[in-house]
Design a protein around this motif. Structure first.
Motif, mmCIF file in Angstrom:
data_model
loop_
_atom_site.group_PDB
_atom_site.id
_atom_site.type_symbol
_atom_site.label_atom_id
_atom_site.label_comp_id
_atom_site.label_asym_id
_atom_site.label_seq_id
_atom_site.Cartn_x
_atom_site.Cartn_y
_atom_site.Cartn_z
ATOM 1 N N VAL A 9 115.171 62.855 3.298
ATOM 2 C CA VAL A 9 114.139 61.807 3.341
ATOM 3 C C VAL A 9 114.191 61.131 4.704
ATOM 4 N N ALA A 10 113.078 61.190 5.424
ATOM 5 C CA ALA A 10 112.919 60.432 6.666
ATOM 6 C C ALA A 10 111.832 59.398 6.409
ATOM 7 N N LYS A 11 112.153 58.124 6.614
ATOM 8 C CA LYS A 11 111.213 57.054 6.297
ATOM 9 C C LYS A 11 110.995 56.157 7.512
ATOM 10 N N ASP A 12 109.742 56.090 7.946
ATOM 11 C CA ASP A 12 109.333 55.209 9.055
ATOM 12 C C ASP A 12 110.186 55.431 10.313
ATOM 13 N N ILE A 13 110.450 56.689 10.616
ATOM 14 C CA ILE A 13 111.267 57.031 11.791
ATOM 15 C C ILE A 13 110.445 56.865 13.069
ATOM 16 N N SER A 14 110.995 56.148 14.030
ATOM 17 C CA SER A 14 110.346 55.967 15.331
ATOM 18 C C SER A 14 111.380 56.111 16.437
ATOM 19 N N ILE A 15 110.910 56.545 17.609
ATOM 20 C CA ILE A 15 111.765 56.586 18.794
ATOM 21 C C ILE A 15 110.896 56.414 20.033
ATOM 22 N N SER A 16 111.407 55.659 20.993
ATOM 23 C CA SER A 16 110.694 55.428 22.246
ATOM 24 C C SER A 16 111.562 55.867 23.412
ATOM 25 N N PHE A 17 110.906 56.375 24.440
ATOM 26 C CA PHE A 17 111.563 56.678 25.707
ATOM 27 C C PHE A 17 110.863 55.833 26.767
ATOM 28 N N GLY A 18 111.476 54.706 27.108
ATOM 29 C CA GLY A 18 110.813 53.760 27.997
ATOM 30 C C GLY A 18 109.585 53.196 27.299
ATOM 31 N N ALA A 19 108.437 53.284 27.956
ATOM 32 C CA ALA A 19 107.199 52.745 27.375
ATOM 33 C C ALA A 19 106.526 53.739 26.427
ATOM 34 N N LEU A 20 107.032 54.981 26.390
ATOM 35 C CA LEU A 20 106.415 56.014 25.562
ATOM 36 C C LEU A 20 107.008 56.025 24.159
ATOM 37 N N LYS A 21 106.158 55.841 23.151
ATOM 38 C CA LYS A 21 106.589 55.966 21.758
ATOM 39 C C LYS A 21 106.378 57.415 21.346
ATOM 40 N N ALA A 22 107.450 58.196 21.408
ATOM 41 C CA ALA A 22 107.342 59.641 21.192
ATOM 42 C C ALA A 22 107.124 59.994 19.724
ATOM 43 N N VAL A 23 107.727 59.212 18.820
ATOM 44 C CA VAL A 23 107.538 59.395 17.374
ATOM 45 C C VAL A 23 107.306 58.019 16.773
ATOM 46 N N ASP A 24 106.263 57.898 15.951
ATOM 47 C CA ASP A 24 105.838 56.589 15.465
ATOM 48 C C ASP A 24 105.674 56.618 13.940
ATOM 49 N N ASN A 25 106.623 55.975 13.249
ATOM 50 C CA ASN A 25 106.571 55.857 11.784
ATOM 51 C C ASN A 25 106.391 57.213 11.091
ATOM 52 N N PHE A 26 107.301 58.126 11.403
ATOM 53 C CA PHE A 26 107.281 59.460 10.809
ATOM 54 C C PHE A 26 107.926 59.420 9.432
ATOM 55 N N ASN A 27 107.246 60.005 8.436
ATOM 56 C CA ASN A 27 107.760 60.061 7.068
ATOM 57 C C ASN A 27 107.733 61.496 6.554
#
Length: 260
Positions: A9-27
């Motif tokens: 289960v992945a819930k609301d997964i996000s990751i940013s690299f500097g100003a870039l949001k590479a993954v945004d609320n992945f479920n």
């Protein structure tokens, strides 16, 4: 009837690299035995998702459980021991080892003998090494690679190298297998063989498979569910045929037609 908990289960997964949001609320939820495709245009964030799920990156936010256990900041090696395995876009075999020894090396990951036993070659070392070779050979037979057992892995035909990488991942005895563009660089015959291989391991071992792939014939031929990423967000998910006919998905892949 007992409701089984999802395996991953992945819930609301996000990751940013500097100003870039590479993954945004992945479920995402994955159940045992499921075969799921993760697709999307180049740069959509698919491999970043794989890197989060396999502990290469730590998510900036969100929750991640594997077999009911919180694994949000767990190392790659610990995730392998918990039953998660992956392959990569670029083949990462031990090219100067034999085909057999590539698979034995993966079985070594679960061996119980200590450093001293290994250095001094105690009886338990030889016993486990023998068992590992027997298991590795049995796995090669399943993948129809046993005839290449003593060949250097780097000398295998390209499609067979891909199969060997999957066989080596299977030697870690996973519950979930993540395949990152397994058909990349393959000809149509090799791709068809790969489809059969992926179906075989899911059916024979009962594991879940999550794959990133651009070859839509392969995706539609084996996946039971599709998840589409675009700009790091889920654009659509569900039945493969419905998903690929979704107008938003078509636009993401082909672009929006200009009004004349």
């Amino acid at each position: 009837m007992e409701n089984k908990k999802p395996l991953l289960v992945a819930k609301d997964i996000s990751i940013s690299f500097g100003a870039l949001k590479a993954v945004d609320n992945f479920n995402l939820e994955i159940n045992s035995g499921e075969l799921i495709g993760l697709i999307g245009p180049n740069g959509a964030g698919k491999t970043t998702v794989f890197n989060i799920l396999t502990g290469v990156y730590n998510a900036s936010s969100g929750e991640y459980t594997l077999d009911g256990e919180n694994v949000i900041k767990t190392s790659t090696s610990a995730l392998v021991k918990k039953g998660l395995a992956r392959t990569f876009q670029n083949i990462r075999l031990f090219k100067y080892l034999s085909v057999l020894d590539n698979v034995v090396a993966a079985y070594n990951f679960r061996m119980k003998y200590g450093i001293l036993s290994g250095m001094l070659r105690f009886p338990n070392f030889w016993r486990e090494e023998k068992e590992a070779k027997e298991k590795a050979m049995a796995l090669l037979k399943i993948f129809d690679l046993d005839k290449y057992a003593n060949m250097h892995a780097g000398n295998l035909p390209y499609g067979e190298q891909r199969k060997l990488e999957i066989a080596r991942a299977m030697a870690t005895e996973p519950k979930i297998l993540l395949l990152d563009e397994p058909a990349a660089g393959m000809n149509p015959k090799e791709t068809e063989d790969l489809m059969n291989t992926i179906k075989l391991i899911r059916d024979k071992f009962g594991i879940a498979v999550l794959l990133i792939e651009h070859d839509m014939k392969l995706v539609l031929g084996i996946c039971e569910r599709l998840v589409v990423l675009n700009y790091g967000q889920i654009l659509a998910s569900g039945d493969p045929k419905e998903v690929i006919n979704n107008p938003q998905v078509v636009e993401a892949y082909l672009g929006k037609e200009e009004d004349e």
